[in-house]
Design an enzyme around this catalytic site. Structure first.
Site, PDB file in Angstrom:
ATOM      1  N   LYS A   1      -5.080  -2.898  -2.250  1.00 18.32           N
ATOM      2  CA  LYS A   1      -5.211  -2.005  -3.411  1.00 18.32           C
ATOM      3  C   LYS A   1      -4.336  -2.501  -4.563  1.00 18.32           C
ATOM      4  O   LYS A   1      -4.765  -2.543  -5.710  1.00 18.32           O
ATOM      5  CB  LYS A   1      -4.837  -0.571  -3.008  1.00 18.32           C
ATOM      6  CG  LYS A   1      -5.908   0.078  -2.152  1.00 18.32           C
ATOM      7  CD  LYS A   1      -5.438   1.315  -1.410  1.00 18.32           C
ATOM      8  CE  LYS A   1      -6.529   1.785  -0.448  1.00 18.32           C
ATOM      9  NZ  LYS A   1      -6.107   2.842   0.464  1.00 18.32           N
TER      10      LYS A   1
ATOM     11  N   GLN B   1      -1.040   6.538   1.449  1.00 15.40           N
ATOM     12  CA  GLN B   1      -1.877   5.893   2.453  1.00 15.40           C
ATOM     13  C   GLN B   1      -1.937   6.716   3.738  1.00 15.40           C
ATOM     14  O   GLN B   1      -0.910   7.145   4.266  1.00 15.40           O
ATOM     15  CB  GLN B   1      -1.345   4.476   2.752  1.00 15.40           C
ATOM     16  CG  GLN B   1      -2.212   3.675   3.686  1.00 15.40           C
ATOM     17  CD  GLN B   1      -3.619   3.416   3.140  1.00 15.40           C
ATOM     18  OE1 GLN B   1      -3.789   3.058   1.987  1.00 15.40           O
ATOM     19  NE2 GLN B   1      -4.623   3.611   3.976  1.00 15.40           N
TER      20      GLN B   1
ATOM     21  N   ASP C   1      -7.646  10.030  -4.965  1.00 14.22           N
ATOM     22  CA  ASP C   1      -8.334  10.049  -3.661  1.00 14.22           C
ATOM     23  C   ASP C   1      -9.297  11.234  -3.564  1.00 14.22           C
ATOM     24  O   ASP C   1     -10.143  11.272  -2.666  1.00 14.22           O
ATOM     25  CB  ASP C   1      -7.299  10.169  -2.536  1.00 14.22           C
ATOM     26  CG  ASP C   1      -7.037   8.839  -1.849  1.00 14.22           C
ATOM     27  OD1 ASP C   1      -7.881   7.931  -1.984  1.00 14.22           O
ATOM     28  OD2 ASP C   1      -5.992   8.718  -1.181  1.00 14.22           O
TER      29      ASP C   1
END
Ligand code: NDP
Length: 293
Positions: free
Chosen positions: A53, A97, A120
């Site tokens: 990422k 994460q 997200d």
């Protein structure tokens, strides 16, 4: 049948290419998009995801911060960092994460992320916006990537019966909401581990989306001839012939299913590469919404 092999690598490249122009323009006006990625612990797979990422940010010109916190980081310390990132004007997107260590309450952490930075799409405000079809919200990256693949390959969804296997908050449920929206107009069935007669239901699907985490669950018997199949699954299976000792497969038994489909995503190289591309896209969107571009 000679199916279209849906190329996620190529599609993600196009998405990233298009984002470059937006990023350059934003940067020119003093609004460089910024993403903070937070990893707690040393899980090797999570580290690989985090690094990829950050690398994608660097390649695109997105400002990034990588926070690697020790496994013993407390909930309070993590939340303090989230508040710091919420207040940091250089940061438009925050990603923690998953999965964090067991002592961290993931949902409580998500609640502390400013919904405008929740790239997200896990915060309840963004979940609600998805359901309400309010496009100022953020949608989880993997289902967003699946929609991008369907659009790119001009696969119609209107009036089609889509069966989504899996009801997680990261893939299955948001996928179903996107498909049933007034943009996609599909008729959607969500299946899960307690679904009775999964096989018969799947056989009625014009589009079958597998997001389960069970290698090869979807076999040829599940497929209505001519169906489109999107395989979200990423599963490691032992393979002594590979240097790493394993290979990555999806939830679909590709060899038997592929000849029956009109289009199918391979694993790897299908849905997987789209997830990071859509994360970059969500970060640029967050920056645009903040600066009113
Ligand atoms: P979860 O484990 O959260 O959800 C799996 C879902 O599958 C659950 O709803 C579960 O049902 C259902 N399920 C399990 N077994 C069966 C079965 N035998 N029949 C029908 N349904 C079943 O997984 P995720 O949604 O997080 O991920 C799913 C897969 O997608 C994984 O392989 C994951 O690695 C992959 N993935 C890939 C991404 C990408 O970038 N391409 C991103 C995210 C995930 P129940 O709710 O009843 O338990």
């Amino acid at each position: 049948m000679n199916p279209i092999i849906i190329d996620g690598k190529e599609t993600s490249r196009k998405v990233l290419h298009n984002l470059r122009t937006d990023i350059a323009q934003l940067t020119q006006h003093g609004h460089t998009p910024g993403l903070a990625v937070v990893l707690i612990g040393e899980d090797p797979a999570s580290r690989v995801y985090v690094d990829s990422k950050v690398k994608a940010c660097e390649e695109l010109g997105i400002y990034s911060q990588k926070w690697v916190l020790p496994t013993e980081t407390t909930q309070k310390e993590l939340v303090q960092l989230i508040h710091q990132l919420n207040a940091d004007d250089r940061i438009h997107g925050i990603l923690v994460q998953s999965p964090p260590p067991a002592h961290i309450d993931e949902q409580a952490v998500i609640l502390n992320i400013d919904p405008r930075k929740d790239v997200d799409g896990f915060h309840p405000i963004n979940v609600a916006k998805l359901v309400l079809e309010d496009h100022t919200g953020f949608v989880p990256c993997t289902p967003l990537g699946c929609m991008e693949l369907l659009n790119t390959y001009s696969i119609p969804t209107q009036g089609k019966h889509v069966v989504v296997i899996g009801r997680s908050m990261i893939v299955g449920k948001p996928m179903a909401h996107l498909l049933v929206s007034k943009q996609a107009n599909a008729t959607v069935t969500i299946a899960h581990s307690r679904t009775a007669d999964l096989l018969s239901i799947c056989r009625t699907a014009d589009i079958l989306i597998a997001a389960v985490g069970r290698p090869g669950l979807v076999t040829a018997d599940f497929i209505r001839p001519g169906a489109v199949v999107l395989d979200v699954g990423i599963n490691r299976v032992e393979d002594a012939t590979r240097p790493r000792g394993y290979r990555i497969v999806g939830d679909v038994d590709y060899g038997s299913v592929q000849p029956l489909c009109s289009a199918i995503t391979p694993v790897p190289g299908g849905v997987g590469p789209m997830t990071i591309a859509m994360l970059m896209s969500n970060t640029v969107k967050a920056c645009k919404l903040t600066c009113g571009a």
